[in-house]
Design a protein around this motif. Sequence first.
Motif, PDB file in Angstrom:
ATOM      1  N   ILE A 165       0.863  -1.178   0.000  1.00  0.00           N
ATOM      2  CA  ILE A 165       0.000   0.000   0.000  1.00  0.00           C
ATOM      3  C   ILE A 165       0.901   1.231   0.000  1.00  0.00           C
ATOM      4  O   ILE A 165       1.677   1.446   0.925  1.00  0.00           O
ATOM      5  CB  ILE A 165      -0.942   0.011   1.222  1.00  0.00           C
ATOM      6  N   THR A 166       0.783   2.027  -1.055  1.00  0.00           N
ATOM      7  CA  THR A 166       1.659   3.176  -1.215  1.00  0.00           C
ATOM      8  C   THR A 166       0.991   4.498  -0.870  1.00  0.00           C
ATOM      9  O   THR A 166       1.676   5.500  -0.671  1.00  0.00           O
ATOM     10  CB  THR A 166       2.200   3.245  -2.651  1.00  0.00           C
ATOM     11  N   SER A 167      -0.347   4.523  -0.848  1.00  0.00           N
ATOM     12  CA  SER A 167      -1.029   5.750  -0.467  1.00  0.00           C
ATOM     13  C   SER A 167      -2.431   5.449   0.052  1.00  0.00           C
ATOM     14  O   SER A 167      -2.973   4.369  -0.168  1.00  0.00           O
ATOM     15  CB  SER A 167      -1.096   6.749  -1.632  1.00  0.00           C
ATOM     16  N   VAL A 168      -2.961   6.432   0.750  1.00  0.00           N
ATOM     17  CA  VAL A 168      -4.317   6.341   1.284  1.00  0.00           C
ATOM     18  C   VAL A 168      -5.071   7.557   0.768  1.00  0.00           C
ATOM     19  O   VAL A 168      -4.586   8.688   0.865  1.00  0.00           O
ATOM     20  CB  VAL A 168      -4.310   6.331   2.831  1.00  0.00           C
ATOM     21  N   HIS A 169      -6.249   7.312   0.205  1.00  0.00           N
ATOM     22  CA  HIS A 169      -7.060   8.386  -0.348  1.00  0.00           C
ATOM     23  C   HIS A 169      -8.382   8.474   0.398  1.00  0.00           C
ATOM     24  O   HIS A 169      -8.966   7.458   0.759  1.00  0.00           O
ATOM     25  CB  HIS A 169      -7.351   8.120  -1.837  1.00  0.00           C
ATOM     26  N   VAL A 170      -8.832   9.698   0.599  1.00  0.00           N
ATOM     27  CA  VAL A 170     -10.154   9.960   1.138  1.00  0.00           C
ATOM     28  C   VAL A 170     -10.904  10.704   0.053  1.00  0.00           C
ATOM     29  O   VAL A 170     -10.371  11.666  -0.530  1.00  0.00           O
ATOM     30  CB  VAL A 170     -10.093  10.804   2.435  1.00  0.00           C
TER      31      VAL A 170
ATOM     32  N   GLU B  66      -6.795  15.321  -1.258  1.00  0.00           N
ATOM     33  CA  GLU B  66      -5.452  14.914  -1.643  1.00  0.00           C
ATOM     34  C   GLU B  66      -5.086  13.616  -0.922  1.00  0.00           C
ATOM     35  O   GLU B  66      -5.576  13.364   0.186  1.00  0.00           O
ATOM     36  CB  GLU B  66      -4.446  16.001  -1.259  1.00  0.00           C
ATOM     37  N   PRO B  67      -4.192  12.801  -1.496  1.00  0.00           N
ATOM     38  CA  PRO B  67      -3.741  11.589  -0.789  1.00  0.00           C
ATOM     39  C   PRO B  67      -3.122  11.960   0.566  1.00  0.00           C
ATOM     40  O   PRO B  67      -2.494  13.013   0.701  1.00  0.00           O
ATOM     41  CB  PRO B  67      -2.690  10.992  -1.718  1.00  0.00           C
ATOM     42  N   LEU B  68      -3.315  11.120   1.554  1.00  0.00           N
ATOM     43  CA  LEU B  68      -2.773  11.353   2.889  1.00  0.00           C
ATOM     44  C   LEU B  68      -1.348  10.836   2.986  1.00  0.00           C
ATOM     45  O   LEU B  68      -1.004   9.830   2.370  1.00  0.00           O
ATOM     46  CB  LEU B  68      -3.640  10.651   3.936  1.00  0.00           C
ATOM     47  N   ASP B  69      -0.529  11.522   3.760  1.00  0.00           N
ATOM     48  CA  ASP B  69       0.829  11.057   4.023  1.00  0.00           C
ATOM     49  C   ASP B  69       0.777   9.803   4.885  1.00  0.00           C
ATOM     50  O   ASP B  69       0.005   9.736   5.844  1.00  0.00           O
ATOM     51  CB  ASP B  69       1.642  12.116   4.769  1.00  0.00           C
ATOM     52  N   ILE B  70       1.608   8.837   4.551  1.00  0.00           N
ATOM     53  CA  ILE B  70       1.799   7.659   5.398  1.00  0.00           C
ATOM     54  C   ILE B  70       3.159   7.837   6.049  1.00  0.00           C
ATOM     55  O   ILE B  70       4.180   7.886   5.375  1.00  0.00           O
ATOM     56  CB  ILE B  70       1.760   6.349   4.590  1.00  0.00           C
ATOM     57  N   HIS B  71       3.158   7.986   7.371  1.00  0.00           N
ATOM     58  CA  HIS B  71       4.401   8.257   8.090  1.00  0.00           C
ATOM     59  C   HIS B  71       5.175   6.971   8.325  1.00  0.00           C
ATOM     60  O   HIS B  71       4.618   5.966   8.746  1.00  0.00           O
ATOM     61  CB  HIS B  71       4.096   8.964   9.413  1.00  0.00           C
TER      62      HIS B  71
ATOM     63  N   VAL C  13     -17.261  12.552   7.023  1.00  0.00           N
ATOM     64  CA  VAL C  13     -16.543  11.670   6.107  1.00  0.00           C
ATOM     65  C   VAL C  13     -16.784  10.266   6.625  1.00  0.00           C
ATOM     66  O   VAL C  13     -16.535   9.973   7.793  1.00  0.00           O
ATOM     67  CB  VAL C  13     -15.021  11.969   6.074  1.00  0.00           C
ATOM     68  N   GLU C  14     -17.302   9.425   5.797  1.00  0.00           N
ATOM     69  CA  GLU C  14     -17.534   8.039   6.189  1.00  0.00           C
ATOM     70  C   GLU C  14     -16.228   7.259   6.059  1.00  0.00           C
ATOM     71  O   GLU C  14     -15.445   7.493   5.132  1.00  0.00           O
ATOM     72  CB  GLU C  14     -18.604   7.408   5.293  1.00  0.00           C
ATOM     73  N   LEU C  15     -16.015   6.347   6.979  1.00  0.00           N
ATOM     74  CA  LEU C  15     -14.809   5.532   6.916  1.00  0.00           C
ATOM     75  C   LEU C  15     -14.745   4.715   5.635  1.00  0.00           C
ATOM     76  O   LEU C  15     -13.674   4.353   5.175  1.00  0.00           O
ATOM     77  CB  LEU C  15     -14.702   4.634   8.141  1.00  0.00           C
ATOM     78  N   THR C  16     -15.902   4.453   5.025  1.00  0.00           N
ATOM     79  CA  THR C  16     -15.924   3.705   3.767  1.00  0.00           C
ATOM     80  C   THR C  16     -15.337   4.519   2.622  1.00  0.00           C
ATOM     81  O   THR C  16     -15.034   3.980   1.569  1.00  0.00           O
ATOM     82  CB  THR C  16     -17.364   3.271   3.410  1.00  0.00           C
ATOM     83  N   GLU C  17     -15.167   5.832   2.822  1.00  0.00           N
ATOM     84  CA  GLU C  17     -14.575   6.682   1.798  1.00  0.00           C
ATOM     85  C   GLU C  17     -13.042   6.681   1.838  1.00  0.00           C
ATOM     86  O   GLU C  17     -12.407   7.362   1.070  1.00  0.00           O
ATOM     87  CB  GLU C  17     -15.080   8.118   1.936  1.00  0.00           C
ATOM     88  N   VAL C  18     -12.463   5.935   2.787  1.00  0.00           N
ATOM     89  CA  VAL C  18     -11.013   5.835   2.897  1.00  0.00           C
ATOM     90  C   VAL C  18     -10.581   4.623   2.088  1.00  0.00           C
ATOM     91  O   VAL C  18     -11.063   3.509   2.296  1.00  0.00           O
ATOM     92  CB  VAL C  18     -10.577   5.672   4.378  1.00  0.00           C
ATOM     93  N   GLU C  19      -9.658   4.865   1.152  1.00  0.00           N
ATOM     94  CA  GLU C  19      -9.237   3.795   0.239  1.00  0.00           C
ATOM     95  C   GLU C  19      -7.730   3.643   0.241  1.00  0.00           C
ATOM     96  O   GLU C  19      -6.992   4.616   0.114  1.00  0.00           O
ATOM     97  CB  GLU C  19      -9.719   4.147  -1.168  1.00  0.00           C
ATOM     98  N   ALA C  20      -7.287   2.412   0.403  1.00  0.00           N
ATOM     99  CA  ALA C  20      -5.859   2.087   0.310  1.00  0.00           C
ATOM    100  C   ALA C  20      -5.526   1.802  -1.142  1.00  0.00           C
ATOM    101  O   ALA C  20      -6.258   1.084  -1.821  1.00  0.00           O
ATOM    102  CB  ALA C  20      -5.537   0.884   1.187  1.00  0.00           C
TER     103      ALA C  20
END
Length: 163
Positions: free
Chosen positions: A125-130, A134-139, A153-160
Motif C-alpha cells: 500500500i503506497t497511499s491512502v485516499h479519502v 489529496e492523498p494522505l501522508d503515510i508516516h 466523512v464516512e470511513l468507507t470513503e477511505v481507500e488504500a
Amino acid sequence: MKRLLIAVLMCSVMIMAACSGGESLTWYETKEEAIQEGVISEGAGGYAVLSVEEYDGETFIFYEYNDALGVASIAESDKGYAWYRSSAYYGFEGDSPIHTIGFETETYSRFEVAVIAGTVNDSAITSVHVAGREPLDIHSPSGFFYLIHDGTVELTEVEAVEG
C-alpha cells in the motif's frame, strides 16, 4: 446535627474540587517550546512528532507514543502557549493491511474537530485516499496516517492504494 454538617462540608469540598477540573497547564513563551516540552511531558521522546497542523486557527500536534497515535493541541492565552491533550491514544492492532478509525478531539478553547486516522501494515500500500481530498501522508516507519476535517466523512470513503 454535627455529622450532617460534616457531611455537607465534605460534599461541598468534593464538588468544588470536581468543578475546578484539577487541570493545570504549564505555559511557555513560544509555541515551539510548548510542543517540545509537551512531547517530553508525555514521555514520547524527541522524534515522536509526526506533524504540526494548523486548522481553523488552532494548532494540532500528531505524534507517536508507544506504537499509538496521540493528538494534542496548543492552548494560547495571555500567559503564553501550553500543550493540551483531551483525547486518548489510538492504537491499532491486528493483521489487517489497513486500520481506520474516526474520532473527535477538543482543544483547550473547546473547539472540536473530527479526525480520520489509521495505520498501514502492508508495504504494497503506497497511499491512502479519502474521497475528494489529496492523498494522505503515510508516516514511516509507524505507518500512521490522519486527516482533520469538518463535516462528515464516512470511513468507507477511505481507500488504500497499492503501488
